[in-house]
Design a protein around this motif. Sequence first.
Motif, PDB file in Angstrom:
ATOM      1  N   VAL A 149       0.957  -1.044   0.204  1.00 34.96           N
ATOM      2  CA  VAL A 149       0.096   0.103  -0.011  1.00 34.96           C
ATOM      3  C   VAL A 149       1.076   1.046  -0.132  1.00 34.96           C
ATOM      4  O   VAL A 149       1.842   1.411   0.921  1.00 34.96           O
ATOM      5  CB  VAL A 149      -0.863   0.240   1.362  1.00 34.96           C
ATOM      6  N   SER A 150       0.788   2.077  -1.119  1.00 27.65           N
ATOM      7  CA  SER A 150       1.663   3.542  -1.118  1.00 27.65           C
ATOM      8  C   SER A 150       0.807   4.348  -0.906  1.00 27.65           C
ATOM      9  O   SER A 150      -0.252   4.431  -1.795  1.00 27.65           O
ATOM     10  CB  SER A 150       2.621   3.284  -2.317  1.00 27.65           C
ATOM     11  N   VAL A 151       1.136   5.371  -0.369  1.00 30.19           N
ATOM     12  CA  VAL A 151       0.406   6.730  -0.207  1.00 30.19           C
ATOM     13  C   VAL A 151       1.498   7.659  -0.611  1.00 30.19           C
ATOM     14  O   VAL A 151       2.528   7.898  -0.011  1.00 30.19           O
ATOM     15  CB  VAL A 151      -0.090   6.921   1.106  1.00 30.19           C
ATOM     16  N   SER A 152       1.314   8.344  -1.712  1.00 29.90           N
ATOM     17  CA  SER A 152       2.286   9.440  -2.301  1.00 29.90           C
ATOM     18  C   SER A 152       1.787  10.750  -2.506  1.00 29.90           C
ATOM     19  O   SER A 152       0.426  10.745  -2.664  1.00 29.90           O
ATOM     20  CB  SER A 152       2.971   8.878  -3.434  1.00 29.90           C
ATOM     21  N   ILE A 208       7.738  -0.710   6.650  1.00 30.90           N
ATOM     22  CA  ILE A 208       7.294   0.590   6.136  1.00 30.90           C
ATOM     23  C   ILE A 208       8.329   1.236   5.625  1.00 30.90           C
ATOM     24  O   ILE A 208       9.554   1.376   6.470  1.00 30.90           O
ATOM     25  CB  ILE A 208       6.446   1.115   7.038  1.00 30.90           C
ATOM     26  N   LEU A 209       8.339   1.858   4.348  1.00 33.11           N
ATOM     27  CA  LEU A 209       9.507   2.504   4.068  1.00 33.11           C
ATOM     28  C   LEU A 209       9.160   4.031   3.571  1.00 33.11           C
ATOM     29  O   LEU A 209       7.906   4.230   3.025  1.00 33.11           O
ATOM     30  CB  LEU A 209      10.272   2.084   2.812  1.00 33.11           C
ATOM     31  N   LEU A 210       9.883   4.948   3.636  1.00 36.97           N
ATOM     32  CA  LEU A 210       9.620   6.555   3.370  1.00 36.97           C
ATOM     33  C   LEU A 210      10.690   6.828   2.365  1.00 36.97           C
ATOM     34  O   LEU A 210      11.841   7.015   2.405  1.00 36.97           O
ATOM     35  CB  LEU A 210       9.872   6.947   4.653  1.00 36.97           C
ATOM     36  N   VAL A 225       2.662  -1.609  11.426  1.00 41.42           N
ATOM     37  CA  VAL A 225       3.105  -2.409  10.308  1.00 41.42           C
ATOM     38  C   VAL A 225       4.034  -3.377  10.809  1.00 41.42           C
ATOM     39  O   VAL A 225       3.985  -4.618  10.232  1.00 41.42           O
ATOM     40  CB  VAL A 225       3.779  -1.466   9.429  1.00 41.42           C
ATOM     41  N   ARG A 226       4.890  -2.973  11.863  1.00 39.31           N
ATOM     42  CA  ARG A 226       5.818  -3.842  12.189  1.00 39.31           C
ATOM     43  C   ARG A 226       4.947  -5.016  13.030  1.00 39.31           C
ATOM     44  O   ARG A 226       5.529  -6.408  12.877  1.00 39.31           O
ATOM     45  CB  ARG A 226       6.733  -3.398  13.137  1.00 39.31           C
ATOM     46  N   GLN A 227       3.997  -4.872  13.771  1.00 37.91           N
ATOM     47  CA  GLN A 227       3.520  -5.904  14.382  1.00 37.91           C
ATOM     48  C   GLN A 227       2.708  -6.895  13.596  1.00 37.91           C
ATOM     49  O   GLN A 227       2.461  -8.036  13.765  1.00 37.91           O
ATOM     50  CB  GLN A 227       2.239  -5.064  15.338  1.00 37.91           C
ATOM     51  N   ALA A 272       6.640   9.421  -0.482  1.00 40.19           N
ATOM     52  CA  ALA A 272       5.892   8.337  -0.863  1.00 40.19           C
ATOM     53  C   ALA A 272       6.132   7.360   0.417  1.00 40.19           C
ATOM     54  O   ALA A 272       7.321   7.166   0.804  1.00 40.19           O
ATOM     55  CB  ALA A 272       6.350   7.720  -2.220  1.00 40.19           C
ATOM     56  N   VAL A 273       4.960   6.908   0.880  1.00 41.86           N
ATOM     57  CA  VAL A 273       5.251   6.092   2.103  1.00 41.86           C
ATOM     58  C   VAL A 273       4.873   4.341   1.532  1.00 41.86           C
ATOM     59  O   VAL A 273       3.522   4.500   0.973  1.00 41.86           O
ATOM     60  CB  VAL A 273       4.306   6.299   3.249  1.00 41.86           C
ATOM     61  N   LYS A 274       5.704   3.675   1.654  1.00 40.23           N
ATOM     62  CA  LYS A 274       5.172   2.342   1.168  1.00 40.23           C
ATOM     63  C   LYS A 274       4.880   1.711   2.473  1.00 40.23           C
ATOM     64  O   LYS A 274       6.059   1.297   3.187  1.00 40.23           O
ATOM     65  CB  LYS A 274       6.342   1.710   0.284  1.00 40.23           C
TER      66      LYS A 274
END
Lengths: 563, 129
Positions: A355-358, A404-406, A397-399, A415-417
């Motif tokens: 899921v990416s929010v950019s 998650i990458l920024l 997300v880790r749980q 963009a957050v992935k």
Amino acid sequence: MSATPGIDVVLDLLTRIASGEEGARADPPGQDPVIDALVVGLTMLAEELDDERRRRTAAEALLDDERDAYARSPGLLCSIDAATLSIVKCNDTLARAVGVAAAELVGRPVAGLFRESDQEPAQRVLRAAAAGSPNAIPELHLRGATGDLRVTTAFSRTDAPSPRLRVVWTDVTQERVLEGHLLQAQKMQAVGRLSGGVAHDFNNILAIILASVSLLRESAGQGGAAGSLGDADLGDIEQAARRGADLTGQLLAFSRQHVAQPKRLELGGLVRDVDRMLRRLIPEGIAVSIVVPDASLFVTADPTQITQVLINLVVNARDAVSERGRILIEVDRVDLDEAYASKHFDVVPGHYALVSVSDDGSGMSADVLAQAFEPFFTTKSPGEGTGLGLSVCYGIVRQAGGHILLYSEPGQGTAVKVYLPLAEQDPAPQPSVAKAPVAAPAREVVLLVEDEAALRKLTARLLERAGYEVVGAANGLEALELMSRRASVDIVITDVVMPKLGGRALVDQLFRDGKTRAALYVSGYTANSIAHHGVLAEGVHFLAKPFTADQLLRAVRAALGGE
Amino acid sequence: MADGRGEVTMGEDGIVRIVNPPGQRLGVAEINYMMAEQRRLGEGRKVPVLIDGRGVVSMSKEARQIGASPEYAGLTSRMAIVVGGPVSAMIGTFFFRVARPSFPVRLFSDFESALAWLRSPGEGTPGAT
């Protein structure tokens, strides 16, 4: 016929030696001592030549091996003229790394290989090395064909055939990136532990406040005393406590101690479902596009938490875009391979839903990016954000087993992935979660175990007012001692982390002895004692602190009704 | 003489004498035998060696290498080779010119000169007669 007896043997041997024949030998003819000596001498000479030839062949093979090793070495190898600091030769690895043919590099100043800011330090280091007094060598940056390469430098000096420096640069770019990831992960873990602990203690305090408010309100409603406080005052106190509870809840989410109730969910569907809600958060000037694949992408995660992630990311994007711009929400399937995993800390290769929010908003500088996931770090004005949005996303997300990458560039956007591991194809049966109404209890008996005396007292009062009979204990051992004198109770409500005997061990013992029909855990955090990595097993009832009277009574009914 | 491999003795003057029989072909076995006998007689110490090379008709490459090896040098303080004709002179020359042992070697055409050189103190740089 030869003039001197045996001279033909000498001539024949000479011819064979001259033609390069290996193993050319002859026995002395024995007719003339001088001829014999010549034959013996030539034979020995041929042996020496053979030996020399073998040595040369072996040396050439070794040289070939060395040339091959030089060319193929993973190290970036280079010989530099000690006087001019120009390149004398270099290997293919270096040539490939800087994107210039090896032959073209010969003769060029070595400083030109480095990015501009490193050219002067590189020259200083190499000059010192050439002068035989090497300084400490900093890590430098070569101008690589696909971006700067961070390298360590090792060298040796040679005077043959001319004074040179043999330099080995080792590309440590990836190593340093991974080290950075590791440090970041360690920092986040430490901050998570700290914030989780603080949240736990605060939850106890907030639970007392909320329970007190419930009792005061009830007392006031029945014509009793609520001091000088009116209903509005109580409302303010309750609202403040709830805001505090929201905050501790977010801290727990970040520290991955929030109790998740994961379900198999279809990510594209979830994004479509929350689409309307997300759009309500965004002003008209911002265009929102959602791209969801036709194929279903199932993940195992808590839908409420994933929704929270989406909201947080979209709100961040909105704030970055300001008034006009674009936000793109995409869902897709990605396969992360070993190569990807090797470049990212704590990433397991496999199939993921992305899921990416950019956005095309203001973006972030490298400094901001480095701290973006830290709790309470915010670039927003006071009152506009708590600095917990991305921290919560990180924890959730880790749980859920993802990462998650920024990615961000100032002025370009962000963009957050979010990568979540794909679930198995076959849908698992999902437990039905029915909301139990707060029914009037039929004088059921509650064993209440809580080490915080004030909270125990208030919780008992809430339960008693709802019609339950309450027996209290300060810890697990005291509870067992108390139960040794009683036949049974209907339900045990217990804190999880307590001195002497924890909630989990107590409940197990009471169930084994047939002393209770049901159990409800109440805690500020899970401490993994009733939940594996914060994930509850089916059939375990849990109520997070702080709670209102209504939440408590609903949870008790659910536990009793779900037996 | 021992099995056609040459006779190795030590005189009261402390000089090891090696006499090669006529037609001697020096190979690895022969040179190893000479070295072992020299070690035994000299009790592992470096000793001067007088070789009667007049009967030698060939010396293999491997034998030359052993004769010039550090192991042999550890047993030999200096070596005088008496040659008797062009063939043995050629072999002797090859030995000290090409194989280049690290101890002093000289070629002689008579035993008296050879012994005198071996007995003379201080002398011993490698060189031809």
